[in-house]
Design an enzyme around this catalytic site. Structure first.
Site, PDB file in Angstrom:
ATOM      1  N   PHE A 138       0.851  -1.189   0.000  1.00  0.00           N
ATOM      2  CA  PHE A 138       0.000   0.000   0.000  1.00  0.00           C
ATOM      3  C   PHE A 138       0.886   1.239   0.000  1.00  0.00           C
ATOM      4  CE2 PHE A 138      -2.464   3.482   1.780  1.00  0.00           C
ATOM      5  CZ  PHE A 138      -3.541   3.452   0.928  1.00  0.00           C
ATOM      6  N   ASP A 223       9.243   2.604   1.793  1.00  0.00           N
ATOM      7  CA  ASP A 223       8.072   3.341   2.240  1.00  0.00           C
ATOM      8  C   ASP A 223       7.915   3.077   3.734  1.00  0.00           C
ATOM      9  OD1 ASP A 223       5.562   4.174   2.989  1.00  0.00           O
ATOM     10  OD2 ASP A 223       4.529   3.435   1.211  1.00  0.00           O
ATOM     11  N   LYS A 252       2.846   9.362   8.424  1.00  0.00           N
ATOM     12  CA  LYS A 252       1.890   9.174   9.523  1.00  0.00           C
ATOM     13  C   LYS A 252       2.289   9.759  10.891  1.00  0.00           C
ATOM     14  CE  LYS A 252      -1.053   5.560   7.733  1.00  0.00           C
ATOM     15  NZ  LYS A 252      -0.651   4.997   6.446  1.00  0.00           N
TER      16      LYS A 252
HETATM   17  C1  LIG Z   1      -0.910   5.262   5.064  1.00  0.00           C
HETATM   18  C2  LIG Z   1       0.125   4.850   4.112  1.00  0.00           C
HETATM   19  C3  LIG Z   1       0.371   5.572   2.927  1.00  0.00           C
HETATM   20  C4  LIG Z   1      -0.505   6.713   2.483  1.00  0.00           C
HETATM   21  O1  LIG Z   1      -0.439   7.801   3.343  1.00  0.00           O
HETATM   22  P1  LIG Z   1      -1.519   8.989   3.210  1.00  0.00           P
HETATM   23  O2  LIG Z   1      -1.030   9.998   4.209  1.00  0.00           O
HETATM   24  O3  LIG Z   1      -2.844   8.408   3.536  1.00  0.00           O
HETATM   25  O4  LIG Z   1      -1.451   9.480   1.821  1.00  0.00           O
HETATM   26  C5  LIG Z   1       1.438   5.180   2.142  1.00  0.00           C
HETATM   27  N1  LIG Z   1       2.208   4.147   2.469  1.00  0.00           N
HETATM   28  C6  LIG Z   1       2.013   3.425   3.594  1.00  0.00           C
HETATM   29  C7  LIG Z   1       2.918   2.293   3.915  1.00  0.00           C
HETATM   30  C8  LIG Z   1       0.958   3.746   4.447  1.00  0.00           C
HETATM   31  O5  LIG Z   1       0.725   3.017   5.541  1.00  0.00           O
END
Ligand SMILES: *Cc1c(COP(=O)(O)O)cnc(C)c1O
Length: 396
Positions: A138, A223, A252
């Site tokens: 994700f 990420d 986050k």
């Molecule tokens: C939550 C998340 C995103 C997206 O972040 P947003 O602030 O909602 O755009 C991207 N990568 C990972 C691993 C995430 O957990």
């Protein structure tokens, strides 16, 4: 307004991109939140791994208050004082030499993909046009980040998607090695797949990805939007594997609730971003940076990572106790305070039962209960969480 009225009003005016629980949360403190009817909840969602220092952490509140009275926003056409300080803190405490600031995880990943493409164009030619990403990953909801996300459910209906992505199974070095070809310029992955069901790779996997990237001279992009800033018990997840990425994204937990994101890179790669190549109006905004400084200083000064590791182990131990009691618990896995409990039954029922008993937890990938409490959570709060969970499991 009464709770039902608020909910009716919301459903009338807000696009229904979320399936929401019938609950209006109006206040929070530490690992607890309160709804509009005055009920208290133990919060093991924490804004989905956002409020790592707990709700309304005094140091963060104070930093935002002081900054808003001084300066809320100024363009990146000028130097911004708290941005300068925070960038130095990030660089001093990570592999990176340079930082780009934005406002969310998806934006951070967009910036990472753009930087990797620009670097590749400048140094390796235009034939290299493929980024390998993982199945069940994700990376966000913008067009490029849903294309990077290896899950069809996020892509359906939004075609045509940006091209240049290729998916391989997570935790499979052979598949990755096979997929790398003359067109590949990099690999983008989460150190632990969060939304994909708290999937923790085998020991040696991330080191193996690093080696494949080095052997083929391609970029390793991590990420760390969900697991960065302390969630695994290390400031950044990569630290525990003795490797360094070339590019890393964060968001986050950075601002403990203040919307903010960042993309970090080594000097060699970052140098292809020059004035005009990429930008963000709000990126590195003084308010966000003030919150971020307070968060990072608190993590570095106040044994937050130590508590995260300790309580993470305690939560795993308590959940193992539940597993020996209930057949419907298939597996418990976690690192620091990102913990998953995989069920053989639908997780949403358990989540609802916990909610009614005053515990917020979240279910991801249909049957994985995800625990991402504030990193300052206490032993007694974990006891309370597992006690409620025990009651909820008894009914199934
Ligand atoms: C939550 C998340 C995103 C997206 O972040 P947003 O602030 O909602 O755009 C991207 N990568 C990972 C691993 C995430 O957990």
């Amino acid at each position: 307004m009464k709770t039902e009225e608020l909910i009716a009003e919301a459903n009338k005016n807000i696009m229904s991109t979320y399936k929401r629980f019938p609950l209006v949360i109006i206040k929070g403190s530490g690992a607890r939140v309160w709804d509009s009817d005055g009920n208290a909840y133990l919060d093991f969602v924490a804004g989905i791994a956002v409020c790592s220092l707990g709700h309304s952490h005094p140091k963060v509140v104070d930093a935002i208050k002081k900054q808003v009275e001084r300066l809320s926003h100024v363009s990146n056409l000028y130097y911004i004082e708290p941005q300068i300080h925070y960038a130095r803190l990030l660089v001093e405490n990570s592999f990176a030499d340079k930082v780009f600031f934005c406002n969310s995880g998806a934006e951070a990943n967009e910036a990472a993909i753009k930087l990797a493409r620009k670097y590749t164009h400048a140094h390796m030619g235009k034939d290299k046009c493929e980024l390998i990403t993982m199945r069940d990953s994700f990376h966000g909801r913008t067009l490029a980040t849903i294309a990077a996300t290896g899950q069809e459910k996020f892509q359906l209906g939004f075609e045509p998607l940006p091209s240049g992505f290729r998916y391989v199974p997570f935790n499979d070095l052979t598949a990755l090695e096979k997929a790398v070809n003359d067109r590949t310029y990099g690999v983008l992955l989460e150190p632990i797949q969060g939304e994909g069901g708290v999937k923790i790779p085998d020991r040696g996997y991330l080191e193996g990805v690093r080696k494949i990237c080095d052997d083929h001279q391609i970029l390793m992009i991590l990420d760390e939007v969900q697991v960065g800033m302390g969630r695994t018990g290390h400031l950044f997840a990569y630290e525990d594997y003795g490797i360094k990425p070339d590019i890393m994204t964060l968001a986050k937990a950075m601002g403990n609730g203040f919307p903010v994101g960042a993309m970090l890179a080594t000097e060699r790669i970052a140098s292809v971003f020059v004035p005009g190549t990429h930008a963000s109006t709000f990126g590195g905004n003084p308010l966000a940076m003030a919150a971020c400084i307070a968060v990072l200083e608190t993590i570095l000064e106040q044994k937050v990572l130590e508590n995260c590791r300790k309580q993470g182990l305690y939560l795993l131990e308590k959940l193992a106790g539940l597993k020996s009691k209930y057949k419907s618990i298939k597996e418990i896995r976690g690192k620091g305070l990102i913990v998953g409990m995989e069920l053989t039954i639908d997780g949403s029922k358990i989540v609802e039962r916990c909610l009614r008993r005053g515990l917020l937890i979240n279910c991801t990938a249909e049957n994985v209960i995800r625990f991402v409490p504030p990193l300052i959570v206490s032993k007694s709060e974990i006891d309370q969480c597992v006690g409620i969970l025990d009651e909820a499991m008894q009914l199934s």
